[in-house]
Design an enzyme around this catalytic site. Structure first.
Site, PDB file in Angstrom:
ATOM      1  N   CYS A 280       0.835  -1.197   0.000  1.00 22.66           N
ATOM      2  CA  CYS A 280       0.000   0.000   0.000  1.00 22.66           C
ATOM      3  C   CYS A 280       0.870   1.248   0.000  1.00 22.66           C
ATOM      4  O   CYS A 280       1.836   1.352   0.767  1.00 22.66           O
ATOM      5  CB  CYS A 280      -0.927   0.014   1.212  1.00 22.66           C
ATOM      6  SG  CYS A 280      -2.101   1.393   1.177  1.00 22.66           S
TER       7      CYS A 280
ATOM      8  N   CYS B 242      -0.771   5.688   6.367  1.00 22.95           N
ATOM      9  CA  CYS B 242      -1.558   5.592   7.604  1.00 22.95           C
ATOM     10  C   CYS B 242      -0.655   5.063   8.717  1.00 22.95           C
ATOM     11  O   CYS B 242      -0.157   3.931   8.643  1.00 22.95           O
ATOM     12  CB  CYS B 242      -2.756   4.681   7.389  1.00 22.95           C
ATOM     13  SG  CYS B 242      -3.810   5.171   6.002  1.00 22.95           S
TER      14      CYS B 242
ATOM     15  N   CYS C  25      -1.125   1.549  10.512  1.00 25.26           N
ATOM     16  CA  CYS C  25      -1.317   0.343   9.699  1.00 25.26           C
ATOM     17  C   CYS C  25       0.003  -0.368   9.403  1.00 25.26           C
ATOM     18  O   CYS C  25       0.953   0.251   8.904  1.00 25.26           O
ATOM     19  CB  CYS C  25      -2.019   0.714   8.389  1.00 25.26           C
ATOM     20  SG  CYS C  25      -2.352  -0.724   7.341  1.00 25.26           S
TER      21      CYS C  25
ATOM     22  N   CYS D 115     -16.230 -10.088   5.152  1.00 29.08           N
ATOM     23  CA  CYS D 115     -15.603  -8.803   4.877  1.00 29.08           C
ATOM     24  C   CYS D 115     -14.377  -9.014   4.008  1.00 29.08           C
ATOM     25  O   CYS D 115     -13.386  -9.606   4.443  1.00 29.08           O
ATOM     26  CB  CYS D 115     -15.210  -8.116   6.180  1.00 29.08           C
ATOM     27  SG  CYS D 115     -16.574  -7.879   7.331  1.00 29.08           S
TER      28      CYS D 115
ATOM     29  N   CYS E 264     -19.376  -7.398   2.752  1.00 32.05           N
ATOM     30  CA  CYS E 264     -18.888  -6.055   3.033  1.00 32.05           C
ATOM     31  C   CYS E 264     -17.530  -5.921   2.352  1.00 32.05           C
ATOM     32  O   CYS E 264     -16.629  -6.728   2.603  1.00 32.05           O
ATOM     33  CB  CYS E 264     -18.764  -5.822   4.533  1.00 32.05           C
ATOM     34  SG  CYS E 264     -18.151  -4.175   4.976  1.00 32.05           S
TER      35      CYS E 264
ATOM     36  N   CYS F 292     -20.435   1.028   6.464  1.00 31.89           N
ATOM     37  CA  CYS F 292     -19.772   0.527   7.665  1.00 31.89           C
ATOM     38  C   CYS F 292     -18.572   1.434   7.889  1.00 31.89           C
ATOM     39  O   CYS F 292     -17.684   1.509   7.034  1.00 31.89           O
ATOM     40  CB  CYS F 292     -19.340  -0.923   7.470  1.00 31.89           C
ATOM     41  SG  CYS F 292     -18.304  -1.577   8.809  1.00 31.89           S
TER      42      CYS F 292
ATOM     43  N   ARG G  50     -19.715  -2.550  16.793  1.00 30.78           N
ATOM     44  CA  ARG G  50     -18.861  -3.731  16.813  1.00 30.78           C
ATOM     45  C   ARG G  50     -17.591  -3.477  17.624  1.00 30.78           C
ATOM     46  O   ARG G  50     -16.902  -2.464  17.416  1.00 30.78           O
ATOM     47  CB  ARG G  50     -18.507  -4.131  15.372  1.00 30.78           C
ATOM     48  CG  ARG G  50     -17.707  -5.399  15.233  1.00 30.78           C
ATOM     49  CD  ARG G  50     -17.966  -6.079  13.896  1.00 30.78           C
ATOM     50  NE  ARG G  50     -17.661  -5.236  12.739  1.00 30.78           N
ATOM     51  CZ  ARG G  50     -18.592  -4.560  12.059  1.00 30.78           C
ATOM     52  NH1 ARG G  50     -19.869  -4.610  12.420  1.00 30.78           N
ATOM     53  NH2 ARG G  50     -18.238  -3.828  11.018  1.00 30.78           N
TER      54      ARG G  50
END
Length: 347
Positions: A80, A84, A87, A124, A156, A216, A286
């Site tokens: 990626c 972030c 992460c 997901c 999702c 979500c 959640r």
């Protein structure tokens, strides 16, 4: 709402009925203010049982004692270009995580089988990327109808930033909801990511909403933000109409810029979970990543306000054994609601 200072050496309980009065207002169709939400986060730890008891009244009103299970599949790992800071898959992370492009059909279908057998309602499908490229979009469009037809799972998709055209394509292939977390408040966001903005994330959610899919979106608490930041994120999510809110508690993974960040206490995490329930009373809430690490033996208490869990592992970190989740839910007298009638670890 007046509460005692949590830092005072002679901390005392808030007045009896403080949180029940807030719950009464919410259950009557009203709402709490940002000041009251902040006061909940700043409340003394002595208040945690009362906060959870009042929050449970709201949770029970909308969701009874049901618990929905979610299953995460890291369909593309690492690689990626975003920065972030939380992460392990970002370009600024030195964490030793697997790196691979989007998985082939057989592996995605096998994960769907496991999701169904574990009692998950929702599968997901997650990729690490700023947003999906054409090959990744095509792979999702191809696999989603097959998973839904064979296993009856809700889907999702968490694919990063989405254009209006990409959101429409996901809706057309059968994706039920899209996950795209706000992660923090607008004011704190530039401290945890600089390669895209908070506004970019909000726009993706609007694109998802306009395409007719459920949203979500949640965040990560414990990243050095203020309590005001947590409140601001909760109200932004409620105002956007997000249907499902995952609350992660930072797992400060070695090799990431947030390595060594002070852990959030279990008591503070429970107060934050409860605050989300008061702010967004009828939304699915959640307990997501970090619950095993930070709540530990207090995980069951989190389900008095939250009504869903991930069962199994997260993207690059392990969760607790599924049977531990099933036992926890059963011991609470709660019930799993999902795609399977029976849940067993013998799979």
């Amino acid at each position: 709402m007046s509460v005692a200072s949590p830092t005072a050496s002679t901390a005392t309980f808030s007045p009896a009925g403080t949180y029940d009065a807030l719950a009464d207002r919410v259950l009557a169709g009203g709402s709490i203010t940002r000041e009251e939400a902040l006061a909940m986060l700043e409340a003394p730890d002595l208040d945690v049982p009362a906060i959870l008891a009042a929050g449970y009244r709201i949770r029970h009103h909308y969701f009874g004692n049901s618990v929905q299970l979610y299953f995460l599949m890291n369909a593309k790992s690492g690689l990626c270009a975003e920065d972030c800071h939380y992460c392990s898959q970002s370009k600024v992370s030195d964490a030793p995580v697997p790196k691979y492009n989007i998985l082939k059909r057989d592996k995605l279908m096998e994960a769907a089988r496991v999701a169904a057998e574990r009692g998950a309602k929702t599968y997901c499908l997650v990729i690490s990327a700023r947003g999906p490229n054409e090959r990744e979009m095509s792979a999702v469009e191809e696999i989603v109808p097959e998973i839904k037809q064979k296993y009856g799972l809700d889907i999702c998709a968490c694919l990063g930033l989405l254009s209006t055209e990409q959101a429409a394509r996901l809706k057309a292939c059968g994706v039920d909801r899209v996950n795209h977390n706000l992660n923090s408040s607008e004011t704190h966001y530039e401290k945890i990511c600089t390669t895209h903005t908070y506004a970019d994330r909000v726009q993706t959610l609007r694109n998802v909403r306009d395409a007719g899919m459920e949203m979500c979106s949640g965040g990560i608490i414990g990243m050095g933000e203020s309590k005001e930041d947590i409140v601001a994120m909760a109200f932004d999510l409620a105002d956007l109409g997000v249907q499902s809110i995952p609350v992660n508690i930072l797992n400060a993974i070695d090799g990431t810029p947030l390595e060594g960040t002070d852990a959030m206490s279990a008591q503070d995490a429970l107060k934050a979970l409860a605050m989300f329930r008061f702010v967004a009373p009828n939304r699915e809430l959640r307990i997501a990543g970090g619950r095993e690490l930070h709540l530990r033996s207090l995980q069951p208490q989190g389900l008095y306000v939250a009504n869903s869990l991930f069962v199994g592992d997260y993207l690059t970190t392990e969760g607790q054994a599924p049977q531990a989740d099933y036992d926890m839910i059963a011991d609470l007298g709660f019930e799993v609601t999902g795609s399977c009638e029976e849940v067993s670890l013998d799979r």
